[in-house]
Motif scaffolding. Structure first.
Motif, PDB file in Angstrom:
ATOM      1  N   ILE A 179       0.837  -1.204   0.000  1.00 50.66           N
ATOM      2  CA  ILE A 179       0.000   0.000   0.000  1.00 50.66           C
ATOM      3  C   ILE A 179       0.871   1.252   0.000  1.00 50.66           C
ATOM      4  N   VAL A 180       1.896   1.260   0.832  1.00 49.55           N
ATOM      5  CA  VAL A 180       2.790   2.427   0.905  1.00 49.55           C
ATOM      6  C   VAL A 180       3.509   2.636  -0.422  1.00 49.55           C
ATOM      7  N   LEU A 181       4.062   1.563  -0.981  1.00 50.15           N
ATOM      8  CA  LEU A 181       4.817   1.685  -2.229  1.00 50.15           C
ATOM      9  C   LEU A 181       3.932   2.127  -3.388  1.00 50.15           C
ATOM     10  N   ASN A 182       2.686   1.702  -3.392  1.00 49.84           N
ATOM     11  CA  ASN A 182       1.766   2.141  -4.448  1.00 49.84           C
ATOM     12  C   ASN A 182       1.376   3.603  -4.285  1.00 49.84           C
ATOM     13  N   GLN A 183       1.460   4.116  -3.057  1.00 50.56           N
ATOM     14  CA  GLN A 183       1.100   5.505  -2.811  1.00 50.56           C
ATOM     15  C   GLN A 183       2.262   6.460  -3.109  1.00 50.56           C
ATOM     16  N   LEU A 184       3.487   5.998  -2.940  1.00 56.51           N
ATOM     17  CA  LEU A 184       4.655   6.882  -3.089  1.00 56.51           C
ATOM     18  C   LEU A 184       4.681   7.648  -4.411  1.00 56.51           C
ATOM     19  N   PRO A 185       4.404   7.033  -5.551  1.00 58.32           N
ATOM     20  CA  PRO A 185       4.456   7.807  -6.804  1.00 58.32           C
ATOM     21  C   PRO A 185       3.424   8.933  -6.861  1.00 58.32           C
ATOM     22  N   ARG A 186       2.397   8.849  -6.039  1.00 57.84           N
ATOM     23  CA  ARG A 186       1.326   9.861  -6.062  1.00 57.84           C
ATOM     24  C   ARG A 186       1.632  11.051  -5.153  1.00 57.84           C
ATOM     25  N   TRP A 187       2.606  10.904  -4.261  1.00 56.47           N
ATOM     26  CA  TRP A 187       2.976  12.022  -3.393  1.00 56.47           C
ATOM     27  C   TRP A 187       3.924  12.937  -4.162  1.00 56.47           C
ATOM     28  N   SER A 188       3.556  14.194  -4.297  1.00 54.82           N
ATOM     29  CA  SER A 188       4.269  15.107  -5.194  1.00 54.82           C
ATOM     30  C   SER A 188       5.396  15.888  -4.536  1.00 54.82           C
ATOM     31  N   ARG A 189       5.553  15.778  -3.206  1.00 54.07           N
ATOM     32  CA  ARG A 189       6.593  16.574  -2.542  1.00 54.07           C
ATOM     33  C   ARG A 189       7.364  15.795  -1.484  1.00 54.07           C
ATOM     34  N   LEU A 190       7.274  14.479  -1.501  1.00 52.05           N
ATOM     35  CA  LEU A 190       7.959  13.662  -0.510  1.00 52.05           C
ATOM     36  C   LEU A 190       9.471  13.738  -0.703  1.00 52.05           C
ATOM     37  N   LEU A 191      10.181  14.084   0.380  1.00 53.97           N
ATOM     38  CA  LEU A 191      11.640  14.175   0.328  1.00 53.97           C
ATOM     39  C   LEU A 191      12.320  13.093   1.159  1.00 53.97           C
ATOM     40  N   HIS A 192      11.695  12.700   2.274  1.00 50.19           N
ATOM     41  CA  HIS A 192      12.353  11.795   3.211  1.00 50.19           C
ATOM     42  C   HIS A 192      11.421  10.636   3.572  1.00 50.19           C
ATOM     43  N   LEU A 193      11.928   9.430   3.422  1.00 51.75           N
ATOM     44  CA  LEU A 193      11.173   8.220   3.735  1.00 51.75           C
ATOM     45  C   LEU A 193      11.981   7.376   4.712  1.00 51.75           C
ATOM     46  N   SER A 194      11.331   6.964   5.805  1.00 53.65           N
ATOM     47  CA  SER A 194      11.992   6.121   6.803  1.00 53.65           C
ATOM     48  C   SER A 194      11.046   4.991   7.194  1.00 53.65           C
ATOM     49  N   MET A 195      11.519   3.758   7.061  1.00 49.85           N
ATOM     50  CA  MET A 195      10.698   2.602   7.408  1.00 49.85           C
ATOM     51  C   MET A 195      11.566   1.540   8.070  1.00 49.85           C
ATOM     52  N   SER A 196      10.996   0.863   9.059  1.00 51.23           N
ATOM     53  CA  SER A 196      11.717  -0.232   9.705  1.00 51.23           C
ATOM     54  C   SER A 196      10.741  -1.336  10.081  1.00 51.23           C
ATOM     55  N   HIS A 197      11.298  -2.518  10.395  1.00 48.15           N
ATOM     56  CA  HIS A 197      10.507  -3.697  10.720  1.00 48.15           C
ATOM     57  C   HIS A 197       9.610  -4.049   9.526  1.00 48.15           C
ATOM     58  N   VAL A 198      10.258  -4.237   8.396  1.00 47.90           N
ATOM     59  CA  VAL A 198       9.564  -4.363   7.110  1.00 47.90           C
ATOM     60  C   VAL A 198       9.717  -5.778   6.552  1.00 47.90           C
ATOM     61  N   GLN A 199       8.654  -6.276   5.960  1.00 46.60           N
ATOM     62  CA  GLN A 199       8.721  -7.540   5.235  1.00 46.60           C
ATOM     63  C   GLN A 199       8.397  -7.319   3.764  1.00 46.60           C
ATOM     64  N   PHE A 200       9.385  -7.554   2.916  1.00 45.89           N
ATOM     65  CA  PHE A 200       9.181  -7.489   1.482  1.00 45.89           C
ATOM     66  C   PHE A 200       8.590  -8.808   0.994  1.00 45.89           C
TER      67      PHE A 200
END
Length: 271
Positions: free
Chosen positions: A151-172
């Motif tokens: 869900i997050v990865l699908n939303q990222l291209p739609r955010w027009s001003r995101l500069l910093h992304l931080s994520m932890s405890h992640v399962q790909f």
């Protein structure tokens, strides 16, 4: 001073609020009139920290929409025992749609309704976004399970001003070809990524993330595993080789290891 016209009182209180020597709480408690005048400045200039599901629901349902729309920094800290939280999170985010800096500490569950998360993330356009686990930092637990990460990865291209992304405890996801999972352009604006405690994230996945962010300047990773936490760690050299082959990322990339694993004698050696 309380009897001054609002036109005179508001700039005086606003200057006092911005003075680092002043306590925002003290100013808010002076008089109901000062509270009314200052609330919108407090919501706009100070982070709103939410520390329970009940507090989140009271915040989004009882605070006037005019104030919620002024929130610029929102920290949502929900304990892992809270269960499925996405309806409440989505309700808050759709009302705080002008938030610029969002920090989310919440546990994503495998079997839950995530429509609230989808709607909430779609309603905002942040400058920075952070999602980590409500568990202590040394606990190896998954808060961003694969469906939540998708869900997050699908939303990222739609955010027009995101500069910093931080994520932890992640399962790909377990995928042989990461480019089939990642959008062609993950983020057109992202400049820095911080990724920690990620599993099923081989070198090809990390390189794919970096190359899918054309403006990325720095990618810092920590405790990254190609399979489970008991499997091998991802080697920085392997990721760099993938990036050199793609010839589309020229920023700084690093992988460090911090957590020690009892099994296998892994003491968190930095590559």
């Amino acid at each position: 001073m309380i009897k001054l016209p609002t036109e005179l009182l508001e700039p005086i209180l606003t200057d006092a609020l911005q003075d680092s020597r002043s306590s925002a709480l003290d100013l808010l408690l002076i008089h109901p009139r000062t509270t009314q005048i200052l609330y919108r400045h407090v919501y706009q200039q100070h982070p709103c920290a939410i520390n329970s599901l009940n507090q989140l629901e009271l915040f989004s349902n009882n605070v006037p929409l005019e104030l919620l729309s002024k929130v610029r920094a929102l920290h949502i800290n929900l304990p892992s025992a809270a269960g499925s939280v996405w309806d409440s999170v989505g309700n808050a985010l759709t009302k705080c749609r002008n938030v610029q800096h969002l920090k989310l500490r919440a546990m994503g569950l495998w079997n839950e309704d995530r429509r609230g998360l989808i709607e909430g993330l779609a309603a905002i356009d942040p400058i920075s976004f952070e999602w980590t686990s409500p568990d202590p930092p040394h606990h190896i637990s998954l808060s961003v399970v694969t469906p939540c990460l998708t869900i997050v990865l699908n939303q990222l291209p739609r955010w027009s001003r995101l500069l910093h992304l931080s994520m932890s405890h992640v399962q790909f996801p377990q995928c042989t070809h990461p480019d089939r999972y990642l959008p062609a352009v993950l983020s057109p604006t992202l400049e820095t990524i911080s990724l920690g405690q990620a599993i099923k994230a081989p070198a090809t996945m990390l390189a794919g993330i970096a190359t899918a962010c054309p403006r990325l300047k720095r990618f810092d990773a920590e405790d990254i595993y190609s399979e489970s936490i008991w499997g091998s760690r991802v080697d920085e050299k392997d990721v760099r080789n993938k990036l050199e082959d793609s010839m589309s990322f020229y920023g700084d990339f690093s992988i460090t290891s911090r957590l020690q694993r009892i099994a296998g004698g892994d003491r968190g050696v930095i590559y």
